[in-house]
Design an enzyme around this catalytic site. Structure first.
Site, PDB file in Angstrom:
ATOM      1  N   HIS A   1      -0.501   0.192   0.657  1.00 39.39           N
ATOM      2  CA  HIS A   1      -1.668   1.238   0.191  1.00 39.39           C
ATOM      3  C   HIS A   1      -2.019   0.510  -0.559  1.00 39.39           C
ATOM      4  CE1 HIS A   1      -3.527   4.259  -2.391  1.00 39.39           C
ATOM      5  NE2 HIS A   1      -2.995   5.180  -1.383  1.00 39.39           N
TER       6      HIS A   1
ATOM      7  N   ASP B   1       1.924   9.440   4.304  1.00 42.32           N
ATOM      8  CA  ASP B   1       1.216   9.788   5.210  1.00 42.32           C
ATOM      9  C   ASP B   1       2.827   9.493   6.146  1.00 42.32           C
ATOM     10  OD1 ASP B   1      -1.411  10.507   5.616  1.00 42.32           O
ATOM     11  OD2 ASP B   1      -1.819   8.375   5.416  1.00 42.32           O
TER      12      ASP B   1
HETATM   13  N1  ACO Z   1       1.884  -3.369   8.654  1.00 45.36           N
HETATM   14  C1  ACO Z   1       2.053  -4.758   8.140  1.00 45.36           C
HETATM   15  N2  ACO Z   1       1.403  -5.849   7.163  1.00 45.36           N
HETATM   16  C2  ACO Z   1       0.416  -5.125   7.063  1.00 45.36           C
HETATM   17  C3  ACO Z   1       0.864  -3.715   6.370  1.00 45.36           C
HETATM   18  C4  ACO Z   1       0.622  -2.599   7.527  1.00 45.36           C
HETATM   19  N3  ACO Z   1       1.831  -1.155   7.383  1.00 45.36           N
HETATM   20  N4  ACO Z   1      -0.501  -3.002   5.766  1.00 45.36           N
HETATM   21  C5  ACO Z   1      -0.796  -4.618   5.058  1.00 45.36           C
HETATM   22  N5  ACO Z   1      -0.609  -5.154   5.658  1.00 45.36           N
HETATM   23  C6  ACO Z   1      -0.435  -6.969   4.745  1.00 45.36           C
HETATM   24  C7  ACO Z   1      -1.783  -7.820   5.568  1.00 45.36           C
HETATM   25  O1  ACO Z   1      -1.828  -7.923   6.754  1.00 45.36           O
HETATM   26  C8  ACO Z   1      -2.012  -8.462   4.757  1.00 45.36           C
HETATM   27  O2  ACO Z   1      -0.939  -9.171   5.065  1.00 45.36           O
HETATM   28  P1  ACO Z   1      -1.443 -11.326   4.546  1.00 45.36           P
HETATM   29  O3  ACO Z   1      -1.845 -11.321   3.139  1.00 45.36           O
HETATM   30  O4  ACO Z   1      -0.678 -12.109   5.440  1.00 45.36           O
HETATM   31  O5  ACO Z   1      -3.215 -11.360   4.950  1.00 45.36           O
HETATM   32  C9  ACO Z   1      -0.830  -7.768   3.252  1.00 45.36           C
HETATM   33  O6  ACO Z   1       0.031  -6.881   3.674  1.00 45.36           O
HETATM   34  C10 ACO Z   1      -1.805  -7.396   2.074  1.00 45.36           C
HETATM   35  O7  ACO Z   1      -2.542  -6.363   3.347  1.00 45.36           O
HETATM   36  P2  ACO Z   1      -4.226  -5.444   3.148  1.00 45.36           P
HETATM   37  O8  ACO Z   1      -4.905  -5.782   4.564  1.00 45.36           O
HETATM   38  O9  ACO Z   1      -4.969  -6.708   2.379  1.00 45.36           O
HETATM   39  O10 ACO Z   1      -4.397  -4.394   1.717  1.00 45.36           O
HETATM   40  P3  ACO Z   1      -5.757  -3.717   1.698  1.00 45.36           P
HETATM   41  O11 ACO Z   1      -4.856  -2.745   0.785  1.00 45.36           O
HETATM   42  O12 ACO Z   1      -6.779  -4.129   2.083  1.00 45.36           O
HETATM   43  O13 ACO Z   1      -4.735  -2.205   3.155  1.00 45.36           O
HETATM   44  C11 ACO Z   1      -4.031  -0.478   3.596  1.00 45.36           C
HETATM   45  C12 ACO Z   1      -4.441  -1.466   2.685  1.00 45.36           C
HETATM   46  C13 ACO Z   1      -5.186  -0.291   4.821  1.00 45.36           C
HETATM   47  C14 ACO Z   1      -3.240   0.987   4.003  1.00 45.36           C
HETATM   48  C15 ACO Z   1      -3.194  -1.208   5.473  1.00 45.36           C
HETATM   49  O14 ACO Z   1      -1.346  -1.248   3.871  1.00 45.36           O
HETATM   50  C16 ACO Z   1      -2.668  -0.631   6.076  1.00 45.36           C
HETATM   51  O15 ACO Z   1      -3.227  -0.667   6.761  1.00 45.36           O
HETATM   52  N6  ACO Z   1      -1.575   0.213   6.304  1.00 45.36           N
HETATM   53  C17 ACO Z   1      -1.686   1.105   7.409  1.00 45.36           C
HETATM   54  C18 ACO Z   1      -2.360   2.352   7.874  1.00 45.36           C
HETATM   55  C19 ACO Z   1      -1.916   3.087   6.860  1.00 45.36           C
HETATM   56  O16 ACO Z   1      -0.715   3.792   6.971  1.00 45.36           O
HETATM   57  N7  ACO Z   1      -3.234   4.345   5.727  1.00 45.36           N
HETATM   58  C20 ACO Z   1      -2.327   4.895   5.121  1.00 45.36           C
HETATM   59  C21 ACO Z   1      -2.867   4.306   3.589  1.00 45.36           C
HETATM   60  S1  ACO Z   1      -2.333   6.181   2.557  1.00 45.36           S
HETATM   61  C22 ACO Z   1      -3.632   6.925   2.895  1.00 45.36           C
HETATM   62  O17 ACO Z   1      -5.033   6.576   2.924  1.00 45.36           O
HETATM   63  C23 ACO Z   1      -4.065   8.292   2.545  1.00 45.36           C
END
Ligand code: ACO
Length: 434
Positions: free
Chosen positions: A312, A369
């Protein structure tokens, strides 16, 4: 940077020009202070660069407070855990919209008003018939919610508080009707009219699952669980969907068009579309023994796959909604005597991920979720409906934030700047010479 009571300021010096400016720091009632950069371009000729708005406050708000480090979520100051335990969705709607919990008379009037706005203009039925049967419910929602502005002209004057109030009531009331119609349309069953003797969640279940040929009794356990899901999704401060609503609203667009824009933003798999992706992912994993393979894929930087329902932007220790919903999902399945083998896969996935260095280091935890899908599946909703259910719950948050935006004199049309990296100053070359 100097900090001294209300005179907290930040001094910025441009090493290229030697220009310097002092920027005020604004403090809210809680949360990180913000640097007020509004004079930055005028004083220094500089913009800020923040793709994804990871460090940018776009507005002042009194609606919802989140402390991502400590897993705190409050609607109008009330902790989500207390609202989940003691309140109901209608009361939460009133709270979000008006800032205070209603007394008994206010509650009764509000519930009556919402109930009496649940029917949609009969001509909207024809509108539905234009969609393909296999249209995604969110595609229908984006279209039909936007189309409401073509049906309810008497509530589109955004400068009239009465128009705004009626539009708000209409949106909260009609969203479940539209989502239920999208569901019925996709399975080829007749639309069910709303029933005024049912509560908000029970009415939605009825419109989705009843058929005119026989009596349908809403299961109170399911209705209560759905009401809880709506509470947990009701608002989440300046997330992508809400920011989209505000951005559209900042142009003076009518509320129906703005909420349609919110639906579009919510649909994406990184946002509200994640609940749908979680169930698809768990189904693909299938059995507990395949969990390590998926976790390995999620960690691979060369593989775009991510664990849906994990991570998140704001919550970095836990998502308080996930805690509430995990227990509710478990309780509901138990009370209904249902066993979902995917729940075991989910628990194993959560266990493996939470012990894994990759997820620990990046502070990735299950979000709301991750568990909501089980409940929705057990309630008889097909997976493509999951995001539409999220949209129903979130409508009150969108509309509360939109009203706040309209009433905020400091708001301007939202218009970010950019760092231009393209070619400049070229002369047009006729096609014959290219
Ligand atoms: N699985 C694996 N790796 C992940 C995940 C995941 N679900 N989420 C983040 N990471 C990793 C990224 O690859 C990144 O790694 P790095 O530092 O080696 O490059 C690091 O964790 C940071 O992630 P970011 O993408 O920079 O974080 P951001 O805050 O931009 O993204 C998000 C947040 C979009 C929710 C992301 O965690 C994601 O895509 N999760 C899966 C989708 C999801 O569940 N979305 C629902 C969110 S809650 C809602 O909207 C109700």
């Amino acid at each position: 940077m100097s900090t001294s009571g209300t005179n907290h300021t930040v001094t910025i010096k441009d090493s290229a020009t030697g220009k310097e400016t002092v920027l005020p720091v604004m403090h809210g009632t809680a949360g990180a202070p913000v640097i007020d950069i509004r004079s930055l371009y005028k004083d220094m000729g500089l913009f800020t660069y923040d793709p994804g708005y990871t460090a940018t406050g776009s507005c002042q708000s009194k609606v919802t407070y989140i402390d991502g480090d400590n897993g705190i979520l409050q609607y109008r100051g009330y902790p989500i855990e207390q609202l989940a335990e003691h309140s109901n969705y209608m009361e939460v709607c009133y709270l979000l919209m008006n800032g205070e919990l209603p007394n008994a008379a206010q509650y009764k009037t509000f519930e009556h008003t919402i109930t009496n706005h649940t029917m949609v203009h009969d001509q909207l039925v024809n509108f539905f018939r234009g969609f393909r049967r296999d249209a995604h419910p969110m595609a229908i929602l984006c279209g039909v919610v936007g189309a409401l502005s073509a049906f309810y002209h008497d509530s589109t004057d955004i400068d009239d508080p009465h128009h705004r109030m009626v539009a708000s009531h209409r949106l909260i009331a009609k969203m479940p009707t539209i989502a239920a119609m999208a569901h019925k349309y996709s399975i080829g069953q007749p639309f069910m009219y709303p029933k005024n003797n049912l509560g908000y969640a029970a009415n939605f279940l009825h419109m989705c699952h009843a058929v005119p040929a026989e009596e349908y009794k809403v299961n109170p356990v399911v209705a209560k669980a759905l009401d809880l899901i709506f509470i947990l999704h009701a608002d989440h401060e300046q997330n992508a969907g809400t920011s989209t609503v505000r951005l559209a609203g900042s142009t003076g667009a009518n509320p129906f068009a703005c909420i349609a824009a919110g639906c579009a933003a919510l649909w994406g798999p990184s946002h509200g579309g994640a609940n749908e992706e979680v169930l698809k992912m768990l189904t693909e994993i299938g059995t507990k023994d395949r969990v390590p393979d998926m976790v390995k894929r999620a960690k691979d930087p060369d593989d775009p796959f991510r664990l849906f329902g994990f991570g998140h932007r704001v919550y970095k220790n836990f998502d308080p909604r996930a805690k509430v919903i995990q227990k509710a999902a478990h309780d509901m399945l138990e009370e209904l005597g249902l066993h979902d083998p995917l729940m075991e896969v989910a628990l194993e996935l959560e266990r493996v991920a939470l012990e894994d260095e990759y997820f620990i280091k990046r502070r990735l935890y299950p979000n709301v979720d991750f568990y909501s899908g089980f409940m929705l599946k057990a309630m008889g909703f097909p997976v493509p409906m999951f995001t539409a259910l999220f949209a129903i719950g979130r409508t009150v948050g969108w509309i509360s934030q939109w009203n706040e935006l309209i009433e905020d004199p400091s708001q301007k049309i939202n218009r970010p700047r950019q760092l231009y990296n393209g070619v400049i100053d070229r002369n047009y070359v006729p096609m014959s010479q290219r």
